[in-house]
Design a protein around this motif. Structure first.
Motif, short mmCIF file in Angstrom:
data_model
loop_
_atom_site.label_atom_id
_atom_site.label_comp_id
_atom_site.label_asym_id
_atom_site.label_seq_id
_atom_site.Cartn_x
_atom_site.Cartn_y
_atom_site.Cartn_z
N TYR A 81 55.49 55.53 44.81
CA TYR A 81 54.92 56.29 43.69
C TYR A 81 54.98 55.45 42.41
N LEU B 222 59.77 60.71 41.86
CA LEU B 222 60.43 59.90 40.84
C LEU B 222 61.41 58.89 41.41
N VAL B 223 61.81 59.09 42.67
CA VAL B 223 62.70 58.09 43.28
C VAL B 223 61.99 57.38 44.43
N ASN B 224 60.69 57.53 44.51
CA ASN B 224 59.95 56.87 45.57
C ASN B 224 59.27 55.61 45.00
#
Lengths: 90, 287
Positions: B215, B210-212
């Protein structure tokens, strides 16, 4: 109170400010900002945070749909339209 | 649709030797089937001549770092670790190499610069770096790949597994045509075999997704599709890299960063698909 036009202008200004290669007049509301590499993968999180600030609500990454950040129009439609409508109706 | 035979315990199949740490050995009829599967996969696009290459299971950490792999997938990485070569370090190790739990008592560790390759195709990009291609480039390799997982299952989730990959480097049109041809050939194959396979958009298994940013980009601009067997086993994938590898490794075509794509097949998972479709009896196996 921000109108649809205000919000699209703010998005436009943010994208131009964060990309040295594109000139303001070259970026249209339907310019594909990911495929044309105007926004790179590192900037996408910053843009997402900017959209959150603009909309006043958080964006759920798991709920993101393909094409939602394709261009200024799709960002507005997917994340800001309701906000713009509500403010216009006030 | 053909009834899927139920094999309740794959680890009990003759010729399959399974270790709980995710390692598989094959012999006899299953090893023959494994080899036939690879030959079948190699025959899907007969009119493209793929340059087949073989690589070491090691890949440099520096190279993987260029791909942001170390940030994106630290949970999957396996490193080949060696002891510091000093006499004192080696002496200390030999005094008590294993503890009571069977773990190595590592003394001083030598600098670690390698990773056991987590995917087959990464080797190609380094090899092609700083080149200008005159035409599309078609490559293939079969590689043992390593991914550390939280749990392992024979054939479907292994620490060490075999990946057959096909890579195309070229213009956007050449690369997309390559993907389309594979998809068409595989669609026909799965229909003919009556395999319950669907093609589904997918994302890579990022650490802290979710913080990449990668992604997030994969969610917004899908580049990966998987071949899902019976609803839950990904037996292969189509991956459109756009110009990511071309840019990172300075591979060019017509003066621009080259586009690339790969089609990847997990051979043990194909073995699973054949066995789950046809049952445990060799005479029923069809590929």
């Amino acid at each position: 109170m921000k109108t649809q036009e205000d919000m699209k202008k703010e998005l436009h200004a943010w994208i131009v400010k964060n990309n040295a290669k594109i000139k303001a007049e070259e970026l249209c509301n339907d310019t594909d900002i990911i495929r044309e590499r105007i926004i790179n993968s590192l900037q996408i999180i910053d843009l997402l945070l900017f959209v959150e600030r603009l909309s006043g609500t958080s964006v759920e990454v798991e709920q993101l749909k393909p094409g939602a950040f394709k261009n200024i129009d799709t960002i507005y439609q997917n994340f800001l339209e309701r906000q713009g409508d509500e403010q216009c109706n006030k | 649709m053909q009834q899927i035979a139920q094999i309740t315990d794959f680890s009990a199949l003759p010729g399959l030797h399974w270790q709980e740490n995710g390692q598989l050995s094959l012999s006899g009829s299953l090893l023959r089937l494994y080899k036939k599967i690879d030959q079948k996969i190699l025959s899907f696009i007969p009119d493209i001549i793929f340059d087949e290459q073989q690589f070491s299971p090691f890949i440099s950490a520096e190279q993987l770092h260029k791909l942001d792999y170390l940030h994106g997938f630290p949970h999957l990485i396996t490193m080949p670790v060696t002891l510091d070569s000093s006499q004192a370090s080696l002496q200390a190790f030999t005094a008590a190499p294993l503890n009571e739990n069977g773990n190595l008592n590592l003394t001083n560790i030598a600098p670690c610069r390698e990773v056991l390759t987590p995917a087959a195709c990464y080797h190609f990009y380094e090899k092609q770096s700083d080149t200008e291609l005159n035409g599309p480039c078609y490559l293939t390799t079969l590689c043992t790949c390593f991914r550390r997982e939280s749990a392992y299952h024979p054939l479907t989730r292994q620490w060490a597994f075999s990946m057959r990959e096909f890579v195309c480097l070229g213009t956007q049109e050449e690369v997309q045509e390559f993907l389309q041809r594979f998809e068409k050939a595989l669609n026909s194959y799965f229909q003919k075999q009556l395999w319950p396979v669907i093609f589904e958009q997918a994302t890579d298994p990022f650490f802290n997704p979710l913080v990449n940013a990668k992604y997030v980009v994969q969610k917004l601009e899908p580049v990966k599709r998987e071949m899902i067997y019976a609803g839950n086993v990904a037996i292969g994938s189509f991956n459109f890299h756009r110009t990511f590898f071309g840019e990172r490794f300075n591979i060019r075509r017509q003066g621009e960063a080259v586009f690339s794509a790969c089609v990847a097949f997990g051979l043990e998972r194909w073995l699973y698909a054949v066995l789950a479709t046809c049952g445990p009896d060799e005479k029923d196996w069809q590929i």
